[in-house]
Every structure is written in C-alpha cells, then in structure tokens.
Design an enzyme around this catalytic site. Structure first.
Site, PDB file in Angstrom:
ATOM      1  N   GLY A  31       0.794  -1.217   0.000  1.00 24.64           N
ATOM      2  CA  GLY A  31       0.000   0.000   0.000  1.00 24.64           C
ATOM      3  C   GLY A  31       0.826   1.266   0.000  1.00 24.64           C
ATOM      4  O   GLY A  31       0.412   2.303  -0.526  1.00 24.64           O
ATOM      5  N   ASP A  33       3.285   1.992  -1.749  1.00 25.94           N
ATOM      6  CA  ASP A  33       3.679   2.382  -3.110  1.00 25.94           C
ATOM      7  C   ASP A  33       2.497   2.589  -4.052  1.00 25.94           C
ATOM      8  O   ASP A  33       2.540   3.451  -4.931  1.00 25.94           O
ATOM      9  CB  ASP A  33       4.566   1.293  -3.738  1.00 25.94           C
ATOM     10  CG  ASP A  33       5.886   1.136  -2.997  1.00 25.94           C
ATOM     11  OD1 ASP A  33       6.344   2.137  -2.422  1.00 25.94           O
ATOM     12  OD2 ASP A  33       6.431   0.018  -3.005  1.00 25.94           O
ATOM     13  N   THR A  34       1.446   1.789  -3.892  1.00 28.43           N
ATOM     14  CA  THR A  34       0.457   1.695  -4.973  1.00 28.43           C
ATOM     15  C   THR A  34      -0.978   1.930  -4.544  1.00 28.43           C
ATOM     16  O   THR A  34      -1.852   2.105  -5.387  1.00 28.43           O
ATOM     17  CB  THR A  34       0.518   0.285  -5.602  1.00 28.43           C
ATOM     18  OG1 THR A  34       0.201  -0.684  -4.593  1.00 28.43           O
ATOM     19  CG2 THR A  34       1.886  -0.008  -6.168  1.00 28.43           C
ATOM     20  N   ARG A  35      -1.279   1.920  -3.263  1.00 22.16           N
ATOM     21  CA  ARG A  35      -2.659   1.864  -2.796  1.00 22.16           C
ATOM     22  C   ARG A  35      -3.518   3.015  -3.297  1.00 22.16           C
ATOM     23  O   ARG A  35      -4.679   2.838  -3.661  1.00 22.16           O
ATOM     24  CB  ARG A  35      -2.678   1.828  -1.262  1.00 22.16           C
ATOM     25  CG  ARG A  35      -4.056   1.898  -0.643  1.00 22.16           C
ATOM     26  CD  ARG A  35      -4.899   0.681  -1.052  1.00 22.16           C
ATOM     27  NE  ARG A  35      -6.220   0.716  -0.447  1.00 22.16           N
ATOM     28  CZ  ARG A  35      -7.213   1.434  -0.910  1.00 22.16           C
ATOM     29  NH1 ARG A  35      -7.062   2.180  -1.981  1.00 22.16           N
ATOM     30  NH2 ARG A  35      -8.397   1.402  -0.305  1.00 22.16           N
ATOM     31  N   GLY A  63      -0.855  -5.852  11.666  1.00 21.64           N
ATOM     32  CA  GLY A  63       0.085  -6.274  12.686  1.00 21.64           C
ATOM     33  C   GLY A  63       1.272  -6.964  12.038  1.00 21.64           C
ATOM     34  O   GLY A  63       1.508  -6.844  10.851  1.00 21.64           O
ATOM     35  N   GLU A  97       2.177 -13.180   2.408  1.00 21.70           N
ATOM     36  CA  GLU A  97       1.147 -13.376   1.383  1.00 21.70           C
ATOM     37  C   GLU A  97       1.732 -14.107   0.181  1.00 21.70           C
ATOM     38  O   GLU A  97       1.131 -15.043  -0.365  1.00 21.70           O
ATOM     39  CB  GLU A  97       0.592 -12.027   0.899  1.00 21.70           C
ATOM     40  CG  GLU A  97      -0.470 -11.419   1.759  1.00 21.70           C
ATOM     41  CD  GLU A  97      -1.012 -10.132   1.152  1.00 21.70           C
ATOM     42  OE1 GLU A  97      -1.880  -9.523   1.792  1.00 21.70           O
ATOM     43  OE2 GLU A  97      -0.574  -9.730   0.046  1.00 21.70           O
TER      44      GLU A  97
END
Length: 699
Positions: A31, A33-35, A63, A97
């Site tokens: 987020g 960089d790109t959100r 967290g 992720e």
C-alpha cells in the site's frame, strides 16, 4: 498427449459442479507504493467488468502476522495478481502473502498467478537487488533466529518473478492505464470461459461426450485431427460441441468456439470471423483490422502455426468457410484439434475428414427425451401423474428432436389441461417430424407485439447487440426489453456472452418462413425483406409494396449493366416502412461506361424531386450515403434513430428540419461534412456521433 482425457475425467468435469471460488482475483500489493492510485484504478477496472476481487483495505493497521482472513481469501481465489513495487519486499506481510500464494499455486488451489513489475526490474525481484536487497538486509537482522522464514521469502520471490507477467516499462510503455487494460483483459480471458453455457438441462450428453473425447484422443499425440459432428437441425450438435469444448479447452495452448459460422459469414463476412478466431485463441486483439479473407487466413496461419489449439467451427455450410478460417488439416501446431458441426455429411467428405472421425448425432431415446421434456414442462425430471398420457402424446409428435422438446415443454409450462388439449389438437393435425409446423405453434401462442419482435429478430437482428435492438424496438413502441426477455424465457431467442441475440437456425428459418408465406411468389407482398435479391426485385417493380415494414438493401456489389436499373421512387411507395437499412458504395460514377453503380445519372434528380413520405419510418441507416445533403422531400417526422456513417454529406439538410422525436444521430466518418444540422429542430436529441468528421463545425 497433453490434451488427452479419459472418459472418467471428462464425465466428472461435466457432470459434477465445477470448483466454486469465493473470489476471482486476490490482489497482493504494498500500500505504501500503490494503494492510492494504481491499485485503486486496477480494482475499479476489474470490478466494472464483474470480476470479484479481494484486496486488503486494512494495510495501514496491519500487525506483524498475516491474518487468517487473508489466508482464507488467498485459498478461495482463482487468480492472484502480485504487484511488485519498490517497497514490496520491505513488508513482511506482503512476503507472507507471497509465500502462501506460491504454495496455493503448487497445490492447485490457485489456477493462475500473474506478477506485475511496477516501477521495478524483474531481475531485482528475482535476485533481490537494489531496494529488495536493502529490505532483506533488514530482514536478516530482524529475523536472525528465523533464517528459514527469510529463505522462504527469497525462494517465493524468485519463483514468482520467473512467472509470465508484465513489466510496466517494457510492456505498457510506462503508461499505467495501458498496463491496467492489459491486466484486465488477461483476467477476463481466464474467467470468461465460464460464460459458455452448454444447456439448461444437459440430458443425454454424457454418452456423446464420451464418444467424441475418444475420437479426439484416438491416435498419436503429435498429430492434428479434425472431428466432424453431423445430424439433423435441432438434434443437439451445437450443445454437444459446447460440452466437449468446455471440458477440453484447458488442455490446449489456445482455444475458441466460433458459433454460427454459416450465419456469421453471411451477416458479417469471413474476415470478421477470422478476427474473432484470432482473438479467441490469442486472447488479445490484433493490431490491425482484417479486411480481406485471403490476407486473414495468411495471418491466422502465421500466428497460430506453432500453437496446439482447440477450435470449434459451429454450423459450417461450405468448404470455403472451413479453408478461410483454419486453412486446412495441418495449419496449426502438433496435437491441435478442430471440431466441425454441420447438417451436411457430404461437407465432411469433401473436406477429407476421416470416416472414423465423423460422428453422427441420432435422435434421443425415450429414456432421455421424457426427462428433457419434463424439466421444461414441469420443472422436474418426470411428468406430473395426471399429465403422463398428455406428455407422451406431445413427445410422440416432437419426433425425438431436443429442440422441439424444449420449445414445446416451455410452451406448456404452468398451463392447465384445457390448454394442453388445445395444443395437442393442433399437433394432431401436423404429420410427425414436421418440425417447422410444430415450432410455429410456439409463435402462434405469442401476443401480436411479441410476434412482431420475433419476426424482426429472425429476419433482421440476428447477431446484433441486445441493447441496440432494444433501442430500435422501443422506437417502434414495441417494448423491446420485455419482449426479448419473454422470447428468451420461451427458448425462442438466446443471448450470448457478448450480449448478442441468436436463434437456433430452425427457429430462425421458421420465422422467415412465416414471412415468406405472407406472399409466397411476390417478395413485394411481404412485411420484411432481408434477402438482397428480394429487396432489389421490389425496387424494380413498384406496384403493391405497401406491405413492407423492414427492408435491408446492400448495393456495394450491384452492377447496373448486368442487373438493370433500380427505381428509387420505390421507397416512396412504402408507407408502412419502420426500419430501413441501406449499404452502398460512396459516390456515383457519371462518366465511365461499364462501371459498377446501382442507378443511372438521374438518381440525384429523382431524390431531389421525388416525394418520399416516410410516415412511419423510425430507424434509418444508410452507410456511404452518396449525396451532399438529405433532400428536403425526405419526410421523416417520426424518425427516432438516424445513422449515416461514412457518407458524402457536406451538410445534413439544406433547410432546418424539425424532427421532434429524433434521439440519436450518427454521422461518423463523414469526412466531407462542413456543418452540423441546426439543433433547434432536434429538441430531443440525446446522442450525437461526429467522430472522424474533421471538417465539421457547429451550425
């Protein structure tokens, strides 16, 4: 062979429900960089096209450990898109992720993983250089006692970077909008095969699937093969081909189901079908439009000669259609498969399709057609107890044709016994297997407006976008949306994944036969003229043509020396004309003997002086209108839609024209147009298209 499949696999793929994903796409991103820009735009693009996408909107409050919710979202997604940006590796959350995504890809829970290299080099991600190197130095310090975790992150980055994806700078020339478009189109090609509907009730399909899959897998894995499916119209050839295609498509490098080849080649031309074939296999639009069939087949051979492909050509009528679309038996990569459906076994013989690879579809047996009829008539797989005998009689007259069973079952659904008896009385007056007459019962059950819509579609609107047809039908005060919905419910019209209207060819032919019977020997006595020869006949002989409501006329190839003069005054003899569609060449040759043109040099005079009272005309399209303005004697007071693209118009009318009902005006690509009409005379205009009219200026 990679494309081989046993019957058990084929059967289970078709009969059992496909895996249900909770999300189409899982978005993994940093987020920081790109959100606020790229991810928002990408998410909105996917959402607009109905792609159910998961993104973590809580990245600011994360967290240290990835949540169970995100783990479940990854496991429940069909596709993962990983947006690698400068600070992606700085986030341990993102790296966790990524490890989960790679794990799900390996065990098959994720169907596809698509990396996007956003303002970073793929090699930096693969080998952890620059910002990725800096991030891992910090991780190694922070996780001194968890070196295995850090190593998992490194391996996952390398494996993800090795996958086919997008490098923003190289693929999209640095433009975010172009990159988002490419990603979205790729996702659609993965999700969209679900849109190919086979049948509402696939009764009796499995035995056909088994036999055809065996034919597809018969022999050497590196040999291309053509399978021909033939049989009577309405017997289920297309449904069977769809079922086989849906099962087998994932075993090939590219696949396409080209529906309605016979009708499509007539309506839009083989060059258009060639474009559809290329797009279907490659999943991206070619850089240039194909205008010429010979050029098109050379492009197809060049682009697909090394690919193992699965191509279905549905409803092929002529050998030329086959050769212009697939070139021949060995024009694609080893192991390719081409499936043809046709009514004509002789066509398969002409194409040298091996006899053992020709599959004839027989009529259904009693164990199959009773459940099929019952599912449409009663919404269960057997008749109601007190309708058993009536059902058997209806089935007897349907002759085992699935189409007739579906149509009659839909007709009788939720009807009482009195109505069943009435329809059976009609059937008893029809010899067995007279399918047109059986289908016509379905037409006769429609209300008058719905009959009008049905005939308009069968004669004129096949292959058109549903929304465009609704606009035209609404202009005719016919209630287009409700009418099309009714015809769809009654199995008379289908709508494909591109929102275009189609009919089974028997139903379409039945509709056209109804119109022909209005005046069997004289086309000018018919309400709808879709056949070019019939339309030309009408313009030669002007008496008794007040029955015409819908007229299509294509004069691009008309030769006056071979076929004689046309009298434009014929248009003034059609007081009931609602829809007029003309296509002619641009310009009139007044000097060269033997030139191809459709009327004499008095045409312009006849248009200027004739009184053309189009009192009921609501939709008027004339591609390449040849004159500098529309004559004032064109009385178009009720016109709702006027399309004159690629015209020679310099101005639309010489004088102000009052068209109070006109809502849509298309003058696109009229390069000679110097001024628009006076909009004061068009108070209800909603849509104006002046694209590529470089010379035009406002009135």
């Amino acid at each position: 062979m990679a494309a081989e499949m046993t019957y058990g696999a084929a059967s289970s793929s078709f009969s059992s429900s496909s895996r249900q994903w909770k999300y189409d796409v899982f978005l993994s991103f940093c987020g920081q960089d790109t959100r606020t820009h790229f991810i928002d735009y990408l998410f909105n693009w996917l959402h607009r096209d109905g792609i159910h996408t998961f993104r973590d909107d809580n990245w600011l409050t994360r967290g240290e450990n990835i949540s169970s919710e995100l783990m479940e979202a990854i496991e429940g997604s069909r596709i993962a898109i990983i947006v690698f940006s400068e600070n992606y590796a700085s986030s341990t959350w993102c790296l966790d992720e990524l490890v989960k995504i790679i794990e799900c890809k390996k065990d098959g829970r994720l169907e596809k993983v698509l990396p996007v290299f956003f303002k970073v080099e793929p090699s930096d991600v693969r080998h952890q250089r620059n910002t990725y190197e800096k991030a891992f130095k910090e991780h190694e310090e922070s996780f001194k006692n968890e070196t295995e975790k850090v190593n998992r992150w490194r391996v996952a980055l390398k494996e993800a970077a090795d996958l086919s994806g997008w490098d923003q700078e190289k693929i999209a020339n640095g433009h975010e909008a172009e990159l988002i478009k490419e990603i979205g189109e790729e996702v659609l090609t993965i999700v969209k095969p679900k849109c190919l509907e086979v049948a509402e009730h696939p009764i009796g399909l499995e035995s056909h699937i088994y036999r055809i899959v065996c034919l597809l897998n018969d022999g050497k894995s590196d040999v291309s093969r053509i399978i021909g499916i033939y049989g009577l119209g309405g017997i289920g050839k297309t449904t069977i081909a769809k079922a086989v295609f849906k099962i087998m498509l994932r075993n090939f490098e590219g696949s396409v189901f080209l529906a309605n080849v016979r009708e499509g080649s007539k309506q839009k031309g083989l060059a258009f079908l060639q474009e559809q074939l290329l797009f279907g296999v490659l999943k991206r639009k070619e850089e240039r439009t194909i205008y010429n069939e010979d050029e098109g087949i050379n492009i197809i051979k060049g682009r697909l000669s090394c690919k193992r492909v699965l191509i279905v050509l549905d409803d092929v009528e002529e050998t030329n259609q086959f050769y212009k679309l697939v070139g021949g038996h060995n024009c694609f990569g080893p192991g390719s498969r081409i499936i043809l459906t046709t009514k004509n076994k002789h066509l398969l013989d002409s194409l040298d399709v091996n006899e053992k690879h020709q599959y004839r579809v027989e009529t259904m047996n009693q164990n199959e057609f009773l459940p099929l009829f019952s599912l449409h008539a009663f919404r269960q797989n057997h008749p109601s107890e007190d309708y058993q005998q009536l059902s058997n009689e209806v089935i007897h007259y349907a002759g085992g044709l699935p189409l007739a069973l579906v149509v009659l079952g839909s007709l009788l659904y939720n009807r009482n016994k009195v109505l069943w008896e009435r329809e059976l009385k009609n059937l008893r007056n029809i010899p067995n297997n007279k399918i047109f007459d059986i289908l016509e019962i379905r037409y006769n059950a429609l209300h008058e407006d719905d009959q009008t819509i049905f005939l308009d579609i069968s004669c004129f609107f096949i292959g058109w976008n549903k929304n465009d047809v609704i606009k035209i039908l609404d202009a005719c005060d016919l209630g287009g949306e409700a009418g099309i919905e009714l015809l769809t419910e009654r199995s008379l019209v289908t709508i494909d994944e591109h929102n275009c209207l189609h009919m089974h060819d028997l139903i379409q032919e039945m509709g056209r036969q109804i119109v022909r019977k209005q005046s069997p020997k004289k086309p000018r006595g018919r309400s709808r003229l879709w056949n070019n020869d019939d339309a030309i006949d009408v313009l030669k002989y002007l008496n008794g043509i007040d029955a015409v409501e819908v007229l299509r006329l294509d004069l691009t190839q008309y030769n006056v020396k071979e076929s004689g003069m046309l009298n434009t005054l014929g248009f003034s003899e059609m007081p009931n004309l609602r829809i007029l569609d003309i296509h002619c060449f641009s310009g009139i040759d007044r000097t060269v003997d033997g030139a191809t043109f459709f009327i004499d040099t008095d045409l312009e005079h006849s248009f200027q002086e004739g009184n053309f009272c189009f009192g009921k005309l609501l939709w008027f399209k004339w591609i390449e209108f040849p004159f500098e303005f529309i004559p004032n004697h064109f009385h178009l007071g009720k016109l709702v839609i006027l399309h004159m693209p690629q015209s020679n118009l310099k101005e639309v009318w010489k004088e102000t024209k009052h068209l109070p009902k006109l809502k849509e005006l298309d003058l696109s690509c009229s390069s000679y147009l110097t001024r628009t009409p006076n909009f004061a005379g068009l108070p209800n205009l909603e849509k104006l298209n002046l694209s590529s009219c470089e010379s035009s200026e406002r009135y």
